[in-house]
Design a protein around this motif. Sequence first.
Motif, short mmCIF file in Angstrom:
data_model
loop_
_atom_site.label_atom_id
_atom_site.label_comp_id
_atom_site.label_asym_id
_atom_site.label_seq_id
_atom_site.Cartn_x
_atom_site.Cartn_y
_atom_site.Cartn_z
N HIS A 129 0.02 -5.31 9.38
CA HIS A 129 -0.93 -4.15 8.85
C HIS A 129 -1.19 -2.91 9.56
O HIS A 129 -0.96 -2.93 10.75
CB HIS A 129 -1.89 -4.83 8.01
N CYS A 130 -1.79 -2.04 8.90
CA CYS A 130 -2.14 -0.78 9.82
C CYS A 130 -3.08 -1.14 10.90
O CYS A 130 -3.97 -2.14 10.62
CB CYS A 130 -2.95 0.29 8.90
N CYS B 269 -2.14 -6.78 3.64
CA CYS B 269 -1.97 -5.26 3.44
C CYS B 269 -3.13 -5.16 2.57
O CYS B 269 -3.29 -5.75 1.38
CB CYS B 269 -0.41 -4.98 2.94
N GLU C 156 0.70 -1.21 -0.15
CA GLU C 156 -0.13 0.14 0.14
C GLU C 156 0.66 1.53 0.07
O GLU C 156 0.55 2.11 -0.76
CB GLU C 156 -0.95 -0.12 1.12
N PRO C 157 1.91 1.28 0.79
CA PRO C 157 2.64 2.57 0.95
C PRO C 157 3.42 2.99 -0.24
O PRO C 157 3.64 4.15 -0.59
CB PRO C 157 3.66 2.53 1.99
FE1 FES Z 1 -0.16 -2.07 4.68
FE2 FES Z 1 -1.81 -0.32 5.58
S1 FES Z 1 -0.01 -0.02 4.65
S2 FES Z 1 -2.02 -2.48 5.64
#
Ligand code: FES
Length: 575
Positions: free
Chosen positions: A198-199, A126, A90-91
């Motif tokens: 994950h977040c 993620c 994601e990032p």
């Molecule tokens: Fe991987 Fe938020 S960056 S879950």
Amino acid sequence: MNRKKTAEELRSHRWYGVRDLRSFGHRSRTKQMGYAAEDYQGKPVIGIINTWSDINPCHTHFRDRAGEVKRGVWQAGGFPVEMPAMSLSEPFQKPSTMLYRNLLAMETEELLRSYPMDGAVLLGGCDKTTPAMLMGAISMDLPTVFVPAGPMLRGNWRGRTLGSGSDVWKYWDEKRAGVIDESAWEEIEDGIARSPGHCMTMGTASTMTAATEALGMTLPGASSIPAADSNHPRMASASGRRIVEMAWEDLKPSDILDERAYDDAITAVLALGGSTNAMIHLIAMARRSGIPLALDRFDALSRRVPVLANIRPSGEYLMEDFYYAGGLRGLLSRLEDSLNLDRPTVSGRILREDLSGARVYDDEIIRPSDNPLQEEAGLAVLRGNLAHDGCVIKHSAADPRLLKHTGRAVVFDGYDDLAWRINDPALAVDRDSVLVLRGAGPLGAPGMPEWGMLPIPEKLLKKGVRDMVRISDARMSGTAYGTCVLHVAPESHVGGTLALVRDGDRVELDVPGRRLELKVGEQELEHRRTEWSPPEPSYGRSYGAIYARHVTQANEGCDFDFLAEGPAVKEPEIH
Ligand code: FES
């Protein structure tokens, strides 16, 4: 174990069990890897699809977890085969992981189809990795267990708890408003992400792994375990043991994922105050299961499910606290009246049995239904001339003052235009304006990035404004917040009304009435429509060109049309 299959009926038997030229090659090449016949002969072959990558910080522990899944598979008499798959980080992945969700779905499906797999363990977590891998596994329909990455530990800054995403936006605004300085900002950078996983806010990752558990596709309790907790590797090896049994039992996603399962997943997402992204992903997954799930089902359930989880961004706490408070099993035990308890899960039991003994240990973090965080869950579906096919708002994370609001549009054409002008002191904008971003949808951006939480103009931030009505065809990070109307469909790129909005037009948002209207007469809109011409396509070749040709709109799940439906695909020939 309720054994339905014999060794000869295993799918892998076609590769390993027959006596012909090709199977000689399969056996001799397996021996080349150091395995003896005793290791694989007559055993279910379990594909461990691993989205580990050096550039995915949420999956750094997946090499270890794959080993722990293997340990379980060996113990139960299976033959584990680890296979890497594209990691949607994601990032880092641009323009958006959403552009590649369907590619990972295809990869998962084809890995399982083209190799001698009898069952699958999916390692993901993620954001898009969860729906992507499940979409592929649903279409392939082999016995499957999902092993969620687990949330990272709480962030910490000067003794204050930091949550992924949510606190980035919050302190970025504080920095822009001059409330914190550069050195404080650097310390936040050091403390906000401090373990694998994950977040740990109720972003898309936590939402989708919880939805997956509620669907019945993880072992009970799996999605709430922090990645760094020693229960996590134990869950991974238990998943390895269980998938071998499932391969013999022939317990497939199609045996688990019916309409009731998707209703329960939506109910869980709503009670968690989960991410708007879940609406896109669950629609795509359900349609792969042959269930015509539509946006309105979310709205209908949203009106009767309260938000019970006190987790950021809607609430106060984080996933680590949620786990200690009883986790998803605790939360689901408080929703039993709204759930379909007699349906099967990967555990081999029914949901009622999976929830037996579940308890809540902290009523402040997992609220009882007579003292919810919010009476009505946080997701609403709006329609009107600005979104004929619907759009969504997470009103649990919005300023209640703005939920019924009319203001003048300030329009931005794409992210560059937004970034260029939003902080211009001369921009004609006030606290009542409605910020509109277009060119950010599935085709427009492309890949429907998480640009939907448009920044508040700096000059208004300095006056203390922290929320405004914002409208776009983009998505929004599940960790974000504010009065953000998202997923406007049809998007501007294909000629939705969003393409016709002009600066100064009045826009009316009415969340209680589920309306979003552009207050411009039909005749004028018709005139603007004749003047509009479609933008240039973003890709002339590459995967992007396939994506642009086949992706559906947000209200249909953004799947590819040829993956969402069609006749069953035959097993590969082995010659
Ligand atoms: Fe991987 Fe938020 S960056 S879950």
